[in-house]
Design a protein around this motif. Structure first.
Motif, PDB file in Angstrom:
ATOM      1  N   LEU A  93     -27.252 -74.343  16.304  1.00 57.11           N
ATOM      2  CA  LEU A  93     -27.862 -74.197  14.976  1.00 57.11           C
ATOM      3  C   LEU A  93     -29.150 -73.426  15.213  1.00 57.11           C
ATOM      4  O   LEU A  93     -30.169 -73.998  15.587  1.00 57.11           O
ATOM      5  N   SER A  94     -29.080 -72.108  15.072  1.00 59.60           N
ATOM      6  CA  SER A  94     -30.286 -71.297  15.317  1.00 59.60           C
ATOM      7  C   SER A  94     -30.187 -69.997  14.541  1.00 59.60           C
ATOM      8  O   SER A  94     -29.126 -69.674  13.998  1.00 59.60           O
ATOM      9  N   THR A  95     -31.299 -69.283  14.491  1.00 56.54           N
ATOM     10  CA  THR A  95     -31.315 -68.023  13.745  1.00 56.54           C
ATOM     11  C   THR A  95     -30.349 -67.013  14.378  1.00 56.54           C
ATOM     12  O   THR A  95     -29.982 -67.157  15.550  1.00 56.54           O
ATOM     13  N   ILE A  96     -30.000 -66.001  13.621  1.00 57.51           N
ATOM     14  CA  ILE A  96     -29.127 -64.955  14.166  1.00 57.51           C
ATOM     15  C   ILE A  96     -29.799 -64.281  15.356  1.00 57.51           C
ATOM     16  O   ILE A  96     -29.170 -64.041  16.389  1.00 57.51           O
ATOM     17  N   GLN A  97     -31.098 -64.012  15.201  1.00 57.81           N
ATOM     18  CA  GLN A  97     -31.780 -63.273  16.279  1.00 57.81           C
ATOM     19  C   GLN A  97     -31.851 -64.085  17.568  1.00 57.81           C
ATOM     20  O   GLN A  97     -31.952 -63.538  18.653  1.00 57.81           O
ATOM     21  N   GLU A  98     -31.767 -65.414  17.439  1.00 57.57           N
ATOM     22  CA  GLU A  98     -31.819 -66.251  18.651  1.00 57.57           C
ATOM     23  C   GLU A  98     -30.451 -66.828  19.004  1.00 57.57           C
ATOM     24  O   GLU A  98     -30.323 -67.588  19.959  1.00 57.57           O
ATOM     25  N   GLY A  99     -29.438 -66.473  18.221  1.00 59.50           N
ATOM     26  CA  GLY A  99     -28.127 -67.096  18.403  1.00 59.50           C
ATOM     27  C   GLY A  99     -27.488 -66.798  19.753  1.00 59.50           C
ATOM     28  O   GLY A  99     -27.789 -65.802  20.405  1.00 59.50           O
ATOM     29  N   ASN A 100     -26.595 -67.693  20.133  1.00 57.91           N
ATOM     30  CA  ASN A 100     -25.889 -67.571  21.404  1.00 57.91           C
ATOM     31  C   ASN A 100     -24.497 -66.979  21.135  1.00 57.91           C
ATOM     32  O   ASN A 100     -23.715 -67.551  20.369  1.00 57.91           O
ATOM     33  N   ILE A 101     -24.215 -65.867  21.776  1.00 54.80           N
ATOM     34  CA  ILE A 101     -22.963 -65.152  21.478  1.00 54.80           C
ATOM     35  C   ILE A 101     -21.731 -65.975  21.866  1.00 54.80           C
ATOM     36  O   ILE A 101     -20.713 -65.929  21.176  1.00 54.80           O
ATOM     37  N   ASP A 102     -21.849 -66.753  22.937  1.00 52.35           N
ATOM     38  CA  ASP A 102     -20.700 -67.607  23.304  1.00 52.35           C
ATOM     39  C   ASP A 102     -20.424 -68.638  22.206  1.00 52.35           C
ATOM     40  O   ASP A 102     -19.269 -68.955  21.915  1.00 52.35           O
ATOM     41  N   ASP A 103     -21.495 -69.160  21.602  1.00 47.31           N
ATOM     42  CA  ASP A 103     -21.316 -70.105  20.483  1.00 47.31           C
ATOM     43  C   ASP A 103     -20.620 -69.406  19.312  1.00 47.31           C
ATOM     44  O   ASP A 103     -19.719 -69.969  18.684  1.00 47.31           O
ATOM     45  N   TRP A 104     -21.066 -68.195  19.016  1.00 41.05           N
ATOM     46  CA  TRP A 104     -20.438 -67.451  17.911  1.00 41.05           C
ATOM     47  C   TRP A 104     -18.950 -67.257  18.163  1.00 41.05           C
ATOM     48  O   TRP A 104     -18.123 -67.472  17.275  1.00 41.05           O
ATOM     49  N   ASN A 105     -18.648 -66.820  19.402  1.00 37.40           N
ATOM     50  CA  ASN A 105     -17.237 -66.572  19.726  1.00 37.40           C
ATOM     51  C   ASN A 105     -16.419 -67.854  19.581  1.00 37.40           C
ATOM     52  O   ASN A 105     -15.313 -67.834  19.033  1.00 37.40           O
ATOM     53  N   ALA A 106     -16.981 -68.968  20.070  1.00 34.33           N
ATOM     54  CA  ALA A 106     -16.240 -70.234  19.994  1.00 34.33           C
ATOM     55  C   ALA A 106     -15.942 -70.577  18.530  1.00 34.33           C
ATOM     56  O   ALA A 106     -14.818 -70.945  18.176  1.00 34.33           O
ATOM     57  N   MET A 107     -16.935 -70.448  17.668  1.00 41.93           N
ATOM     58  CA  MET A 107     -16.727 -70.831  16.259  1.00 41.93           C
ATOM     59  C   MET A 107     -15.720 -69.917  15.567  1.00 41.93           C
ATOM     60  O   MET A 107     -14.871 -70.383  14.813  1.00 41.93           O
ATOM     61  N   LEU A 108     -15.830 -68.627  15.834  1.00 42.47           N
ATOM     62  CA  LEU A 108     -14.886 -67.708  15.188  1.00 42.47           C
ATOM     63  C   LEU A 108     -13.487 -67.883  15.779  1.00 42.47           C
ATOM     64  O   LEU A 108     -12.484 -67.836  15.059  1.00 42.47           O
ATOM     65  N   ASP A 109     -13.418 -68.112  17.095  1.00 37.82           N
ATOM     66  CA  ASP A 109     -12.104 -68.274  17.742  1.00 37.82           C
ATOM     67  C   ASP A 109     -11.406 -69.551  17.291  1.00 37.82           C
ATOM     68  O   ASP A 109     -10.190 -69.560  17.089  1.00 37.82           O
ATOM     69  N   ILE A 110     -12.162 -70.625  17.158  1.00 38.96           N
ATOM     70  CA  ILE A 110     -11.540 -71.909  16.789  1.00 38.96           C
ATOM     71  C   ILE A 110     -11.355 -71.996  15.267  1.00 38.96           C
ATOM     72  O   ILE A 110     -10.248 -72.204  14.766  1.00 38.96           O
ATOM     73  N   ASN A 111     -12.460 -71.830  14.548  1.00 39.15           N
ATOM     74  CA  ASN A 111     -12.437 -72.122  13.098  1.00 39.15           C
ATOM     75  C   ASN A 111     -11.628 -71.104  12.303  1.00 39.15           C
ATOM     76  O   ASN A 111     -11.024 -71.453  11.284  1.00 39.15           O
ATOM     77  N   VAL A 112     -11.656 -69.854  12.749  1.00 39.68           N
ATOM     78  CA  VAL A 112     -10.971 -68.812  11.968  1.00 39.68           C
ATOM     79  C   VAL A 112      -9.668 -68.381  12.657  1.00 39.68           C
ATOM     80  O   VAL A 112      -8.577 -68.525  12.096  1.00 39.68           O
ATOM     81  N   LYS A 113      -9.783 -67.883  13.886  1.00 42.18           N
ATOM     82  CA  LYS A 113      -8.579 -67.344  14.520  1.00 42.18           C
ATOM     83  C   LYS A 113      -7.582 -68.447  14.871  1.00 42.18           C
ATOM     84  O   LYS A 113      -6.371 -68.282  14.715  1.00 42.18           O
ATOM     85  N   GLY A 114      -8.090 -69.592  15.299  1.00 35.38           N
ATOM     86  CA  GLY A 114      -7.198 -70.709  15.617  1.00 35.38           C
ATOM     87  C   GLY A 114      -6.410 -71.150  14.393  1.00 35.38           C
ATOM     88  O   GLY A 114      -5.200 -71.384  14.462  1.00 35.38           O
ATOM     89  N   LEU A 115      -7.111 -71.250  13.272  1.00 33.48           N
ATOM     90  CA  LEU A 115      -6.433 -71.632  12.012  1.00 33.48           C
ATOM     91  C   LEU A 115      -5.357 -70.599  11.672  1.00 33.48           C
ATOM     92  O   LEU A 115      -4.253 -70.955  11.236  1.00 33.48           O
ATOM     93  N   LEU A 116      -5.673 -69.328  11.911  1.00 30.39           N
ATOM     94  CA  LEU A 116      -4.690 -68.273  11.618  1.00 30.39           C
ATOM     95  C   LEU A 116      -3.484 -68.358  12.557  1.00 30.39           C
ATOM     96  O   LEU A 116      -2.338 -68.214  12.118  1.00 30.39           O
ATOM     97  N   TYR A 117      -3.729 -68.587  13.848  1.00 33.51           N
ATOM     98  CA  TYR A 117      -2.601 -68.660  14.804  1.00 33.51           C
ATOM     99  C   TYR A 117      -1.635 -69.778  14.403  1.00 33.51           C
ATOM    100  O   TYR A 117      -0.420 -69.586  14.363  1.00 33.51           O
ATOM    101  N   VAL A 118      -2.216 -70.957  14.133  1.00 31.26           N
ATOM    102  CA  VAL A 118      -1.360 -72.102  13.788  1.00 31.26           C
ATOM    103  C   VAL A 118      -0.594 -71.815  12.490  1.00 31.26           C
ATOM    104  O   VAL A 118       0.613 -72.066  12.386  1.00 31.26           O
TER     105      VAL A 118
END
Ligand code: 8X3
Length: 251
Positions: A93-118
């Motif tokens: 939970l942090s600003t975009i400028q301080e965000g962690n790219i691995d966290d971003w990837n995890a959220m997009l991979d699980i919450n969005v792409k994972g939902l799409l795969y299933v």
């Protein structure tokens, strides 16, 4: 009513687990999915007293694992009536400028792409049968954007968009699509968001009565048991103390 089979992602804890429990009590056959096999086995053992249960341990963010797991289902569990797209996490939970790219990837991979795969793996059989039910678990973060929520909010806005898209694309196949968007639910959610910082996580739910996983599970069960001509399109659910993503009446 014929016995229905439900496929639940993120079934090892929180809303997914509570949904598995209420479905089992009502005789719905279960395919429980998650990464943590030990937890899946324990839940299977418990719920098998009530209904038929199989488990699939896979990482929803890995396309091959998703398709391999679903094609490995035994004949008994291949016919899926209800898909609960519940798996999803917040990482950081942090600003975009301080965000962690691995966290971003995890959220997009699980919450969005994972939902799409299933969904991609399961929807075709519902289309062929012209029947089925999909419940997408969104979030108030899919309706509002709040400080430091950026990529998590974006991922849940994507779920909101995909929920609408599924309803449109599946409309002529008699498939119902619903979304539930919870506000504050007291689960492992904040512990994951704060990477195991239990104190910080506890504080999110302090000073008011947060929603419990069972509250959302009850609503999911209500939604999937309406008469076949009724589709509850979209629900936002808050604890009474909550008025928006950021307004909480804490004492
Ligand atoms: C969980 C609710 O408000 O922390 O999705 O985003 S919130």
């Amino acid at each position: 009513m014929n016995q229905k089979t439900a496929f639940i992602t993120g079934a090892t804890s929180g809303i997914g687990k509570a949904t598995a429990e209420i479905f089992a009590k009502n005789g719905i056959k279960l395919i429980l999915c998650g990464r943590r096999k030990e937890r899946l086995l324990a839940l299977q053992k418990e719920l098998s007293k009530l209904t038929q249960v199989t488990i699939l341990a896979f990482d929803i963010s890995k396309k091959e694992e998703v398709f391999d797991a679903i094609t490995s289902l035994s004949k008994d569990f291949q016919h899926i009536d209800i898909l609960i797209n519940n798996a999803g996490n917040a990482h950081g939970l942090s600003t975009i400028q301080e965000g962690n790219i691995d966290d971003w990837n995890a959220m997009l991979d699980i919450n969005v792409k994972g939902l799409l795969y299933v969904s991609k793996a399961i929807l075709p059989q519902m289309v062929v049968r012209k029947s089925g039910f999909v419940v997408n678990i969104g979030s108030i973060a899919g309706k509002e954007v709040y400080p430091n929520g950026n990529v998590y909010c974006a991922s849940k806005h994507a779920v909101n968009a995909l929920n609408k898209a599924m309803r449109i694309d599946l409309n002529k196949y008699n498939i119902r699509v619903s979304a539930i968007h919870p506000g504050a639910v007291e689960t492992e959610f904040s512990e994951v968001r704060f990477k195991g910082d239990v104190e910080k996580a506890k504080n999110v739910y302090a000073g008011y009565k947060a929603l419990q996983a069972e509250d959302i599970a009850d609503i999911i069960y209500f939604v999937v048991t309406r008469p076949s001509h009724v589709n509850i399109e979209d629900l936002i659910v808050y604890p009474t103390a909550q008025a928006s993503a950021t307004i909480l009446n804490k004492n």
